[in-house]
Write an enzyme that holds these catalytic residues in place. Structure first.
Site, mmCIF file in Angstrom:
data_model
loop_
_atom_site.group_PDB
_atom_site.id
_atom_site.type_symbol
_atom_site.label_atom_id
_atom_site.label_comp_id
_atom_site.label_asym_id
_atom_site.label_seq_id
_atom_site.Cartn_x
_atom_site.Cartn_y
_atom_site.Cartn_z
ATOM 1 N N LYS A 61 18.752 -28.217 -40.064
ATOM 2 C CA LYS A 61 17.429 -28.056 -40.672
ATOM 3 C C LYS A 61 17.543 -27.016 -41.774
ATOM 4 O O LYS A 61 17.929 -25.874 -41.525
ATOM 5 C CB LYS A 61 16.427 -27.618 -39.608
ATOM 6 N N LYS B 194 17.237 -32.587 -41.618
ATOM 7 C CA LYS B 194 15.880 -32.395 -42.134
ATOM 8 C C LYS B 194 15.887 -31.414 -43.281
ATOM 9 O O LYS B 194 16.502 -30.362 -43.151
ATOM 10 C CB LYS B 194 15.026 -31.849 -40.987
#
Ligand code: PBG
Length: 330
Positions: free
Chosen positions: A202, A255
């Site tokens: 992330k 992400k």
């Protein structure tokens, strides 16, 4: 007698031949989107009395827990694979509120479980929606995140969500060691069947803006670059994923999705766990904003972006377009 030449006179390949009709294109289409591989993020707000629109996420609302089954029913009817639940608590504190068994996420999970079987229910685990300061972990006196002190709170939250009916726990906090801490807590509590989808890679991204408004979780001070990944680093992303797989992650996530297709492809090539990708709020909002101005066609752009994420290697896609995409693909 003249022999036909072994190759046509033209010295080039005629790629156009198999693109000539929709049927031909369908025969050679390499990537297909399937609503069953999509996860729809939903926001459950302990303070909401009615579904309340979220301005930067057109078409999305903050749900009262008691009414979350309505969106679950729509998702199930559309054939979407599951929901990813985020919560906004009644009161923010130092982060302990995330594990409240009567909090928005456990309440919504119980309500949905009772009324809508057949959807995968994934609970996001992070402290940022629950802390007064908006950071994803406990803060030390010097203002830095205390990684190790945060782990037990994340594990407690995971347990509360598993108890309420989550199939999958999805930690998005980016603390080091949290997958192992959560796996251990679930196993000790007799929940070996609860899966972990870790937001392994992330990145500290500018594309989270609309979400932070939706979930009311923008850091009051500083930013998340001390614990989320630095956008230039793809090799480090693979190390993050390897660590999470090692700690017991059943699936991993990259992400944001669109700007990180190289990371998705590398993760897919290197690991044998399912790779998920999160088309985040800013990716969704940007497409909507451009479409509103008439600059792009929303449906085509949305499906193209989702296809690209699948083509890069994502098996599961978290997207705010999940319901629309399911309808468009039907
Ligand atoms: C944090 C979290 C964020 C998102 C999912 N979980 C925001 C952040 O890290 O600042 C972003 C998702 C999106 O932008 O759609 N727990």
């Amino acid at each position: 007698m003249t022999l036909a030449p072994a190759r046509p006179a033209s010295a080039f390949r005629r790629f156009h031949r198999m693109r000539r009709t929709a049927a031909l294109r369908g025969l050679v289409q390499e990537t297909r989107l399937d609503p069953r591989s999509l996860l729809l993020p939903i926001f459950v707000d302990a303070r909401a009395q009615e579904p309340a629109p979220i301005a930067p996420l057109p078409g999305h609302v903050r749900w009262p827990a008691s009414r979350a089954p309505e969106i679950a029913e729509r998702a199930a009817a559309a054939g979407v694979g599951g929901l990813l639940l985020f919560g906004l608590p009644d009161e923010k504190d130092d982060g302990h509120a995330a594990a409240d068994p009567l909090g928005p996420v456990p309440s919504a999970l119980r309500a949905i479980r009772a009324r809508v079987p057949g959807l995968a229910l994934v609970a996001d685990v992070c402290l940022c929606e629950y802390t007064t300061h908006g950071h994803c972990g406990i803060l030390r006196a010097d203002g830095a995140v205390d990684n190790d002190a945060t782990l037990p709170l994340l594990a407690d939250a995971a347990l509360a969500y598993a108890d309420a009916g989550a199939d999958v726990i999805a930690p998005s906090d980016m603390m080091d060691g949290r997958v192992g801490a959560i796996r251990g807590a679930l196993d000790r509590a007799g929940r070996p069947e609860t899966a972990i989808l870790s937001y392994a890679a992330k990145f500290a991204s500018a594309f989270y803006g609309p979400f932070r408004e939706a979930a009311d979780c923008a850091p009051q001070r500083g930013d998340r670059s001390g614990y989320q990944m630095d956008p230039p680093n793809a090799r480090e992303a693979l190390a993050e994923i390897a660590a999470d797989v090692d700690e017991g992650a059943d699936a991993v996530m990259v992400k944001p999705a669109g700007p990180y297709l190289d990371v998705i492809a590398a993760a897919r090539a290197r690991f044998d766990v399912p790779v998920a990708a999160y088309q985040v709020s800013g990716e969704y909002a940007a497409l909507h904003a451009a479409a509103e101005r008439g600059w792009i066609d929303l449906r085509r752009a949305a499906l193209e972006s989702l296809t690209a994420i699948a083509r890069a290697g994502a098996t599961t896609i978290v997207t705010y377009f999940a319901l629309d995409a399911a309808e468009w693909l039907a």
